[in-house]
Design a protein around this motif. Sequence first.
Motif, PDB file in Angstrom:
ATOM      1  N   TYR A   6       0.935  -1.191   0.022  1.00 31.17           N
ATOM      2  CA  TYR A   6       0.019   0.036  -0.074  1.00 31.17           C
ATOM      3  C   TYR A   6       0.925   1.313   0.054  1.00 31.17           C
ATOM      4  N   ILE A   7       2.073   1.177   0.656  1.00 35.60           N
ATOM      5  CA  ILE A   7       2.999   2.198   0.545  1.00 35.60           C
ATOM      6  C   ILE A   7       3.398   2.559  -0.854  1.00 35.60           C
ATOM      7  N   VAL A   8       3.838   1.490  -1.457  1.00 33.14           N
ATOM      8  CA  VAL A   8       4.172   1.608  -2.932  1.00 33.14           C
ATOM      9  C   VAL A   8       3.119   2.019  -3.832  1.00 33.14           C
ATOM     10  N   GLY A   9       2.093   1.722  -3.485  1.00 27.79           N
ATOM     11  CA  GLY A   9       0.682   2.253  -4.388  1.00 27.79           C
ATOM     12  C   GLY A   9       0.679   3.647  -4.201  1.00 27.79           C
ATOM     13  N   ASN A  10       0.703   4.117  -2.847  1.00 26.82           N
ATOM     14  CA  ASN A  10       0.704   5.580  -2.558  1.00 26.82           C
ATOM     15  C   ASN A  10       1.643   6.120  -3.236  1.00 26.82           C
ATOM     16  N   ILE A  11       2.896   5.901  -3.245  1.00 23.79           N
ATOM     17  CA  ILE A  11       3.813   6.567  -4.009  1.00 23.79           C
ATOM     18  C   ILE A  11       3.605   6.687  -5.448  1.00 23.79           C
ATOM     19  N   ILE A  12       3.175   5.702  -5.889  1.00 23.48           N
ATOM     20  CA  ILE A  12       2.948   5.659  -7.442  1.00 23.48           C
ATOM     21  C   ILE A  12       1.739   6.499  -7.776  1.00 23.48           C
ATOM     22  N   CYS A  13       0.759   6.452  -6.935  1.00 19.57           N
ATOM     23  CA  CYS A  13      -0.495   7.368  -7.257  1.00 19.57           C
ATOM     24  C   CYS A  13       0.011   8.833  -7.239  1.00 19.57           C
ATOM     25  N   GLN A  14       1.015   9.238  -6.188  1.00 17.62           N
ATOM     26  CA  GLN A  14       1.473  10.592  -6.068  1.00 17.62           C
ATOM     27  C   GLN A  14       2.344  11.056  -7.346  1.00 17.62           C
ATOM     28  N   TRP A  15       3.249   9.854  -8.000  1.00 12.41           N
ATOM     29  CA  TRP A  15       3.970  10.168  -8.967  1.00 12.41           C
ATOM     30  C   TRP A  15       3.053  10.463 -10.311  1.00 12.41           C
ATOM     31  N   VAL A  16       2.183   9.487 -10.298  1.00 11.48           N
ATOM     32  CA  VAL A  16       1.131   9.821 -11.541  1.00 11.48           C
ATOM     33  C   VAL A  16       0.355  11.283 -11.549  1.00 11.48           C
ATOM     34  N   GLU A  17       0.107  11.578 -10.235  1.00 15.14           N
ATOM     35  CA  GLU A  17      -0.535  12.833 -10.054  1.00 15.14           C
ATOM     36  C   GLU A  17       0.377  14.097 -10.506  1.00 15.14           C
ATOM     37  N   LEU A  18       1.781  13.880 -10.065  1.00 11.77           N
ATOM     38  CA  LEU A  18       3.050  14.742 -10.511  1.00 11.77           C
ATOM     39  C   LEU A  18       2.883  15.053 -11.848  1.00 11.77           C
ATOM     40  N   MET A  19       2.968  13.817 -12.740  1.00  7.63           N
ATOM     41  CA  MET A  19       3.173  13.815 -14.103  1.00  7.63           C
ATOM     42  C   MET A  19       1.611  14.568 -14.494  1.00  7.63           C
ATOM     43  N   MET A  20       0.505  14.284 -14.278  1.00 11.98           N
ATOM     44  CA  MET A  20      -0.507  15.067 -14.714  1.00 11.98           C
ATOM     45  C   MET A  20      -0.455  16.288 -14.434  1.00 11.98           C
TER      46      MET A  20
END
Length: 347
Positions: A16-30
């Motif tokens: 879930y921590i890894v998933g959190n990081i990925i979601c934040q990174w995708v948000e940054l790219m958007m």
Amino acid sequence: MFDKRLMAMCPESKKYIVGNIICQWVELMMNAVMIFVIANAVEKLYRKEMTVKEMLISLAILAGVLIVRFVMTKKTTQMSYRASKTVKRVMREQIYKKILKLGNTYREHATTAELVQESVEGVEQLESYFGQYVPQFFYAFIAPITLFVLFGLAGSFKVAGVLLICVPLIPGAIMMVQKIAKKLLSKYWDQYAKLGSTFLENLQGMTTLKTYKADAYKNEQMNAESENFRRITMKVLTMQLNSIIIMDFFAYGGAALGIALAGKTFIDGNLTLQSTVFMILLSADFFLPMRKLGSYFHVAMNGMAASDRIFKFLSEEEPKEKTARLSETGLDIRLSDVSFSYDDEKQ
């Protein structure tokens, strides 16, 4: 800044921590895509090259980006909750099992009030540690590197390099206050546990205190302990406020430096208007993840201070299990001259 004991205790939280990081990174790219579209529109409007079709396409892209960002923000919140709920359950189970193993001797290691505080509020502090601080700890290092690459592709590795160099100043400020924060929060939890123990003891013995007219004395004692707790709380808040001021100085000062460098590069003719607007609008994002980490740091330190007390209790030596057995035969047990009395009536 990172407690491996907590991660080892709850390995299922890692996904879930890894998933959190990925979601934040995708948000940054958007966010980067959204700013790129805006910068492109600004340049075309400035040059009067924007057509109605291009405007509609830009608006459609922005709408799609906003939808993806909304979904990612929601997913980030869900991942934070799932990562933290496991640790709360596991920690409370461990405390409960330890109390059962210690039996009545648990009072020799910790008071009932301390265990209640650690099991309730202490464990609750770990929710922010797992759900917010740990994911942000890794994301805060990934985000500046990602933006460094984007800025370089946009046309200026020089501006990107200066911003990247300024980013470590924020964790440097965090490390400066870490030792002070650790000592203060340790004292905070000690005083908090002491005040809770005194309150519970006085509440349970209220009848006795009233009988022996000692309630006034205990009232003064609790007032003194409450004042000590207020003082240590204000010291913690002062420390947090001072560190936030330092982090804000580096964060927004660094963003201002990036904006100035992008503007100078544009004036010198080494950047297009689109790239300049892109860098100006995205400069703050170099520092905001690390700045956010600094905000979570104080909450995380509070949780780690609570976890230190919990781990100390969990590591207490348990009484050895009784393994000796009495023989079922050959026992000669006798009672002689045994009596008891109740209300002066001897039996």
